[in-house]
Design an enzyme around this catalytic site. Structure first.
Site, PDB file in Angstrom:
ATOM      1  N   LYS A 190      77.768 118.512 170.574  1.00 17.33           N
ATOM      2  CA  LYS A 190      76.970 118.169 171.518  1.00 17.33           C
ATOM      3  C   LYS A 190      75.602 118.173 170.954  1.00 17.33           C
ATOM      4  O   LYS A 190      74.911 117.211 171.123  1.00 17.33           O
ATOM      5  CB  LYS A 190      77.077 119.253 172.570  1.00 17.33           C
ATOM      6  CG  LYS A 190      78.444 119.462 173.292  1.00 17.33           C
ATOM      7  CD  LYS A 190      78.467 120.278 174.489  1.00 17.33           C
ATOM      8  CE  LYS A 190      78.358 121.750 173.870  1.00 17.33           C
ATOM      9  NZ  LYS A 190      79.555 122.271 172.931  1.00 17.33           N
ATOM     10  N   THR A 191      75.163 119.018 170.065  1.00 18.24           N
ATOM     11  CA  THR A 191      73.935 119.169 169.693  1.00 18.24           C
ATOM     12  C   THR A 191      73.619 117.988 168.834  1.00 18.24           C
ATOM     13  O   THR A 191      72.632 117.127 168.737  1.00 18.24           O
ATOM     14  CB  THR A 191      73.553 120.079 168.763  1.00 18.24           C
ATOM     15  OG1 THR A 191      73.753 121.448 169.803  1.00 18.24           O
ATOM     16  CG2 THR A 191      72.292 120.415 168.205  1.00 18.24           C
ATOM     17  N   ASP A 219      69.850 122.882 175.398  1.00 19.23           N
ATOM     18  CA  ASP A 219      71.198 123.467 175.156  1.00 19.23           C
ATOM     19  C   ASP A 219      71.630 124.671 176.059  1.00 19.23           C
ATOM     20  O   ASP A 219      70.837 125.032 176.607  1.00 19.23           O
ATOM     21  CB  ASP A 219      71.146 124.066 173.811  1.00 19.23           C
ATOM     22  CG  ASP A 219      72.660 124.087 172.989  1.00 19.23           C
ATOM     23  OD1 ASP A 219      73.294 123.676 173.715  1.00 19.23           O
ATOM     24  OD2 ASP A 219      72.695 124.358 171.791  1.00 19.23           O
ATOM     25  N   THR A 276      78.784 123.989 177.721  1.00 25.72           N
ATOM     26  CA  THR A 276      80.322 124.358 177.616  1.00 25.72           C
ATOM     27  C   THR A 276      80.826 124.630 179.068  1.00 25.72           C
ATOM     28  O   THR A 276      82.119 124.743 178.998  1.00 25.72           O
ATOM     29  CB  THR A 276      80.295 125.578 176.618  1.00 25.72           C
ATOM     30  OG1 THR A 276      79.511 126.699 177.141  1.00 25.72           O
ATOM     31  CG2 THR A 276      79.986 125.327 175.046  1.00 25.72           C
ATOM     32  N   ARG A 297      83.240 121.691 163.692  1.00 25.18           N
ATOM     33  CA  ARG A 297      82.527 122.798 163.183  1.00 25.18           C
ATOM     34  C   ARG A 297      83.569 123.562 162.498  1.00 25.18           C
ATOM     35  O   ARG A 297      83.244 124.144 161.291  1.00 25.18           O
ATOM     36  CB  ARG A 297      82.005 123.750 164.239  1.00 25.18           C
ATOM     37  CG  ARG A 297      81.271 124.893 163.448  1.00 25.18           C
ATOM     38  CD  ARG A 297      80.313 125.856 164.619  1.00 25.18           C
ATOM     39  NE  ARG A 297      79.190 125.035 164.801  1.00 25.18           N
ATOM     40  CZ  ARG A 297      78.812 124.925 166.319  1.00 25.18           C
ATOM     41  NH1 ARG A 297      79.425 125.718 167.072  1.00 25.18           N
ATOM     42  NH2 ARG A 297      77.646 124.220 166.319  1.00 25.18           N
TER      43      ARG A 297
HETATM   44  N1  ADP Z   1      81.341 113.351 165.793  1.00 23.68           N
HETATM   45  C1  ADP Z   1      81.067 113.946 164.636  1.00 23.68           C
HETATM   46  N2  ADP Z   1      81.111 113.120 163.365  1.00 23.68           N
HETATM   47  C2  ADP Z   1      81.057 114.184 162.162  1.00 23.68           C
HETATM   48  N3  ADP Z   1      80.756 115.389 162.265  1.00 23.68           N
HETATM   49  C3  ADP Z   1      80.692 116.088 163.599  1.00 23.68           C
HETATM   50  C4  ADP Z   1      80.755 115.263 164.749  1.00 23.68           C
HETATM   51  N4  ADP Z   1      80.503 116.303 165.635  1.00 23.68           N
HETATM   52  C5  ADP Z   1      80.327 117.256 165.169  1.00 23.68           C
HETATM   53  N5  ADP Z   1      80.231 117.340 163.879  1.00 23.68           N
HETATM   54  C6  ADP Z   1      80.100 118.605 162.939  1.00 23.68           C
HETATM   55  O1  ADP Z   1      79.992 119.508 163.515  1.00 23.68           O
HETATM   56  C7  ADP Z   1      79.133 120.434 163.574  1.00 23.68           C
HETATM   57  C8  ADP Z   1      78.773 121.119 164.811  1.00 23.68           C
HETATM   58  O2  ADP Z   1      78.527 120.233 165.811  1.00 23.68           O
HETATM   59  P1  ADP Z   1      77.291 120.694 166.712  1.00 23.68           P
HETATM   60  O3  ADP Z   1      76.825 119.384 167.497  1.00 23.68           O
HETATM   61  O4  ADP Z   1      76.638 121.450 166.545  1.00 23.68           O
HETATM   62  O5  ADP Z   1      78.392 121.108 168.125  1.00 23.68           O
HETATM   63  P2  ADP Z   1      78.040 121.670 169.493  1.00 23.68           P
HETATM   64  O6  ADP Z   1      76.703 121.390 169.776  1.00 23.68           O
HETATM   65  O7  ADP Z   1      78.979 120.902 170.522  1.00 23.68           O
HETATM   66  O8  ADP Z   1      78.505 123.181 169.348  1.00 23.68           O
HETATM   67  C9  ADP Z   1      77.954 119.629 163.044  1.00 23.68           C
HETATM   68  O9  ADP Z   1      77.324 120.334 162.233  1.00 23.68           O
HETATM   69  C10 ADP Z   1      78.529 118.375 162.311  1.00 23.68           C
HETATM   70  O10 ADP Z   1      78.761 118.752 161.113  1.00 23.68           O
HETATM   71 MG    MG Z   2      75.111 123.180 169.877  1.00 26.93          MG
END
Ligand code: ADP
Ligand code: MG
Length: 338
Positions: free
Chosen positions: A66-67, A111, A160, A219
């Site tokens: 998401k981030t 977020d 989430t 992640r």
């Molecule tokens: N679509 C994607 N392709 C490649 N790597 C990804 C992808 N989505 C997430 N990641 C990896 O997973 C890690 C966590 O993603 P993040 O955006 O922080 O998740 P969320 O915000 O949903 O908790 C990122 O640092 C990245 O390295």
């Molecule tokens: Mg995040």
């Protein structure tokens, strides 16, 4: 190794590698075909009209990107991004000052937007709808409101827990994206990409092994890769081979089915203490000594996606596959009795 492999939040040292591993463009962003297809069109359309992108709500379990997606959007729109979170915006004034500080076209990423306090949320409504905030000047009978105009901007909210977002807030997002768990083929791409960036010598044959044990979550895939790199460095010659990966995965407590310790405990407790359910989530969380939020945000979505549990009006229960996984089917019933 006390940091839990499936933990929802990124640890501090992990945040460093995470930013190195983050895809920066839509083309680099692996998987999530539907979300990417929608975004590709909306971004191109907005740019074609020289307008800002409509507000975007991104929902999905932790670690799915998401981030990352919020940064990708800002990058694709060639704009600045300002990052904050629901719990950080304690007072309405915090929200007002962030909003007035935004430049034309900027992205404001909020977020955990489901944790935005109500008062801050009310400042956001006119900002999203009318590009304005209403300031109250003075106190008591003499108080009046003054409308302050804002630059056009895009709010991206991540959550989430979409169910906890109020209807008026949800209605103000024109674009609603849902991220799903990644299939093993896509996680394999994530792992190969990360191994390249981090310079981990990874046997291509070991990739599927990692991909099927990452709980559908980039992640976690990246975290497992880093752990295996450690094991390879200390116990091997640095190469992450199939054999080393198998040993390493056992060491960090991830089983064949890709379930980790808390998943298995959940299934076991639901089987043994509640005879397979139904059981209320709070009761279950208490029996697991976990936060209800962790159980609902992290554990259950994956077990549900795997078809091991289901939500019923009376609570959570094991599916036939879940009963098998929990070892209930082999029992004659007496084993798991209270
Ligand atoms: N679509 C994607 N392709 C490649 N790597 C990804 C992808 N989505 C997430 N990641 C990896 O997973 C890690 C966590 O993603 P993040 O955006 O922080 O998740 P969320 O915000 O949903 O908790 C990122 O640092 C990245 O390295
Ligand atoms: Mg995040």
């Amino acid at each position: 190794m006390d940091e839990r492999v499936i933990s929802a939040q990124a640890s501090a040292d992990e945040r460093q590698t995470e930013s190195a591993l983050r895809p920066t463009t839509l083309a680099e962003y692996i998987g999530q075909a539907q979300a990417k297809a929608q975004l590709g069109i909306f971004i191109a359309a907005a740019k074609g009209r020289a307008e800002t992108l409509d507000h975007v709500l991104v929902q999905g379990p932790p670690g799915l990107g998401k981030t990352t997606l919020a940064y990708v959007i800002a990058r694709e729109m060639n704009t600045n991004i300002r990052v904050t979170s629901g719990p950080a915006l304690e007072r309405p004034a915090d929200m007002a000052s962030i909003l007035t500080g935004l430049g034309a076209g900027d992205v404001l990423f909020i977020d955990e937007i489901h944790r935005l306090p109500q008062a801050a949320e009310e400042v956001l409504y006119p900002a999203m709808e009318d590009k304005a905030i209403d300031l109250v000047i003075g106190k008591g009978v003499g108080a009046r409101t003054h409308r302050l105009h804002l630059e056009p901007m895009t709010v991206i909210g991540a959550t989430t827990r979409p169910g906890l977002i109020s209807a008026p807030l949800r209605d103000r997002f024109g674009i609603n994206l849902r991220l799903d768990f990644y299939p093993p083929e896509e996680l394999a791409q994530v792992i190969e990409r990360s191994a390249r960036i981090l310079n981990v010598p990874l046997d291509p044959q070991a990739v599927p092994l990692l991909a099927t044990r990452s709980r559908g979550t980039p992640r976690i895939a990246n975290r497992i890769l880093r752990r295996l790199r450690d094991v390879a460095q200390v116990e091997g010659d640095g190469q992450v081979t199939v054999d080393l990966a198998e040993r390493g995965l056992r060491l960090i407590g991830i089983d064949q089915g890709g379930l980790d310790e808390i998943d298995r405990r959940y299934l076991r407790v639901l089987a043994s203490k509640f005879r397979g359910g139904p059981a209320g989530v709070e009761t279950l969380a208490a029996a697991l000594s976990e936060e209800t939020e962790t159980v609902e945000d992290v554990v259950e979505p994956y077990l549900m996606q795997r078809g091991l549990i289901e939500r019923t009006p009376r609570g959570r229960q094991l599916t036939p596959a879940g009963r098998l996984e929990a070892g209930m089917e082999q029992s004659t019933g007496g084993l798991f009795g209270p």
